[in-house]
Design a protein around this motif. Sequence first.
Motif, PDB file in Angstrom:
ATOM      1  N   GLU A  80       0.833  -1.209   0.000  1.00 40.60           N
ATOM      2  CA  GLU A  80       0.000   0.000   0.000  1.00 40.60           C
ATOM      3  C   GLU A  80       0.866   1.256   0.000  1.00 40.60           C
ATOM      4  O   GLU A  80       0.611   2.196  -0.742  1.00 40.60           O
ATOM      5  N   ASP A  81       1.896   1.280   0.853  1.00 36.73           N
ATOM      6  CA  ASP A  81       2.760   2.456   0.976  1.00 36.73           C
ATOM      7  C   ASP A  81       3.868   2.484  -0.068  1.00 36.73           C
ATOM      8  O   ASP A  81       4.155   3.516  -0.655  1.00 36.73           O
ATOM      9  N   GLN A  83       4.067   0.873  -3.019  1.00 37.84           N
ATOM     10  CA  GLN A  83       3.587   0.825  -4.403  1.00 37.84           C
ATOM     11  C   GLN A  83       4.647   0.229  -5.332  1.00 37.84           C
ATOM     12  O   GLN A  83       5.106   0.877  -6.269  1.00 37.84           O
ATOM     13  N   ASP A  85       6.569  -1.901  -8.232  1.00 37.06           N
ATOM     14  CA  ASP A  85       6.264  -2.251  -9.616  1.00 37.06           C
ATOM     15  C   ASP A  85       6.029  -3.754  -9.735  1.00 37.06           C
ATOM     16  O   ASP A  85       5.182  -4.194 -10.498  1.00 37.06           O
ATOM     17  N   ARG A 110      -3.917  -2.748  -6.631  1.00 36.85           N
ATOM     18  CA  ARG A 110      -3.034  -2.109  -7.617  1.00 36.85           C
ATOM     19  C   ARG A 110      -2.886  -3.061  -8.802  1.00 36.85           C
ATOM     20  O   ARG A 110      -1.903  -3.800  -8.889  1.00 36.85           O
ATOM     21  N   THR A 113       0.503  -3.751 -10.677  1.00 37.43           N
ATOM     22  CA  THR A 113       1.639  -4.348  -9.984  1.00 37.43           C
ATOM     23  C   THR A 113       1.872  -5.753 -10.536  1.00 37.43           C
ATOM     24  O   THR A 113       0.951  -6.559 -10.595  1.00 37.43           O
TER      25      THR A 113
END
Length: 185
Positions: A80-81, A83, A85, A110, A113
Amino acid sequence: HGHVDLESTVGSGTTFSVYLPTCQEAPAGKPSEAPPGGTETLLVVDDDQLQREVAGELLATLGYRVEAVASGEEAISLAEDLQPDVVLMDIELGAGINGFEAGHRIKARRPKTGIVILSMHRDKQDLASLPVDKASGWSYLLKQSVADTATLVRAIEGAAAGLVVMDPAIVGALRPRPTSSLGRL
């Protein structure tokens, strides 16, 4: 000049060998050989501390920004923090949720990701845990098949680009056997 050799065996398949001529010097303006790697942010998830540390250090030397955690729950929280790839994870992560479940939850939040499953498991049941309808950005490598960093980098870069990258040993296990009805078609 290069050439291609072809070897075919009934019931086993066909092997193509491509031979290319060597180049004595690199073309002007291009490096002779770029080291594999990238600049993406990666999250390594493995409950085995040694595996986690070795993977993290190796990937950092290739230019990646790397964070590492031991559980699926930690991966979901940090993703969450951070992020990332791409998230590289084992399937079995101790007492909590497994790597597939953590990967599904991270991708739900996400979708871009990439997820690289890096495991010793080659069971068809494990492959069934991969999302068929949303397979983009999922890769599956067997730890025992990763012979060099280039193999790992290809899976990472493929997952980051939204591609599906599968270990050749897994793909081979999914092929119909020549003696089966489907294999004889």
